[in-house]
Enzyme design. Structure first.
Site: not given
Ligand code: BJW
Ligand code: ZN
Length: 248
Positions: A105-106, A121, A68, A188
């Site tokens: 988070v940026d 987040h 971080y 995105g």
């Molecule tokens: C462009 C581009 C350009 C590139 N122009 N586009 C239901 C089903 C299954 C699992 C779960 C569920 N409910 C909950 C879960 C568990 C889990 C989860 O979702 N897991 C899945 C991955 C399977 N969720 C959690 O644990 C959440 N908490 C929760 O649900 O609590 C209740 C609970 C607890 C326990 C059990 C069950 C329920 C918390 C989630 C926290 C996520 N945290 C993170 C990291 C911390 C932040 C940090 O350090 O920065 O957050 S993970 C990471 O992924 C980060 C992001 O915010 C998040 C989303 O990612 P994002 O932004 O979509 O990025 P990418 O890289 O995936 O995609 C980028 C996109 O941009 C791509 O599509 C590219 O094509 C595109 N792109 N350039 C336009 N120029």
């Protein structure tokens, strides 16, 4: 980007009353911040369970802080891009009928001028004491390698890790916005992380379903719910849209 699609999306925006936007890492990619799941993304160099889970923190808090500290330094070295700027313009135009929900988070949306931003987040700019719970705004100043609170407790990044709850007040505001908009923009995000991704279904499942528009490089898990999409960098597609609307 298909010019016909730009026209279609512009028509939808022209008739919009209440807009909700969900953004993810892709909106900041053109600012130079890596996304998570790309082949050169953040998770490529780090095991998620080591740096973004409570278990990783228990095992090795210094490794987590080092990750971080680097993220904070990166965020401080970049600028919002034209995609962020358009989302700020839309808020100016729609006022309190515009809500921006971000997984990022940026802090780049706020730096671009958005005020009504719901951070799902957490924030790189804040620390949280693991003893007394105090949340402190720390900007992007360099912090001690292992920051401590005045109470003596160790501080952690105020970030929502896997398995942790989203901040309840923010989640409640986000679901209300998704449930009351008539146009929902997805910008995105891979839409694989829940519950954030469920906001898309929330918007679509209203009695009068919102029109859903996706801005991404590629199709995603959200694409089946989408009414129209602009596939290309959002730093280009969002300005093209605003230009078509003559709102720039
Ligand atoms: C462009 C581009 C350009 C590139 N122009 N586009 C239901 C089903 C299954 C699992 C779960 C569920 N409910 C909950 C879960 C568990 C889990 C989860 O979702 N897991 C899945 C991955 C399977 N969720 C959690 O644990 C959440 N908490 C929760 O649900 O609590 C209740 C609970 C607890 C326990 C059990 C069950 C329920 C918390 C989630 C926290 C996520 N945290 C993170 C990291 C911390 C932040 C940090 O350090 O920065 O957050 S993970 C990471 O992924 C980060 C992001 O915010 C998040 C989303 O990612 P994002 O932004 O979509 O990025 P990418 O890289 O995936 O995609 C980028 C996109 O941009 C791509 O599509 C590219 O094509 C595109 N792109 N350039 C336009 N120029
Ligand atoms: Zn404390």
């Amino acid at each position: 980007m298909n010019p016909e699609s730009v026209k279609t999306v512009a028509d939808i925006l022209r008739s919009a009353n209440r807009i909700c936007v969900l953004t993810g890492a892709g909106v900041s990619a053109e600012s130079g911040i890596p996304t998570f799941r790309a082949s050169d993304g953040l998770w490529e160099n780090h095991a998620i369970e080591d740096v973004a889970s409570p278990q990783g923190w228990q095992r090795n808090p210094q490794l987590v802080w080092d990750f971080y500290h680097a993220r904070r330094a990166k965020a401080g070295s970049v600028l919002p891009n034209p995609g962020h700027a358009v989302l700020a313009q839309l808020e100016q135009r729609f006022g309190d009928r515009f809500t921006l929900v971000t997984q990022n988070v940026d802090g780049l949306h706020q730096r671009a001028g958005n005020r009504n931003v719901i951070e799902l987040h957490g924030s790189l700019y804040q620390t949280r004491c693991t003893e007394c719970g105090l949340v402190r705004d720390r900007g992007l100043e360099a912090l001690d390698p292992m920051p401590h609170c005045a109470c003596g407790g160790v501080e952690r990044p105020n970030i929502v890790w896997f398995g942790e709850m989203l901040p309840p007040a923010n989640w409640s505001r986000a679901t209300k916005a998704a449930n009351s908009c008539d146009v929902f923009l997805i910008v995105g995000t891979s839409a694989v992380v829940y519950p954030a991704a469920s906001l898309i279904q929330t918007a679509k499942m209203q009695k009068r379903p919102a029109r859903i528009i996706e801005f991404n490089l590629t199709e995603t898990d959200a694409t089946p719910y989408v009414d129209a999409g602009l596939y290309g960098p959002s730093g280009e597609s969002l300005p093209a849209l605003i230009h078509e609307l003559q709102w720039d």
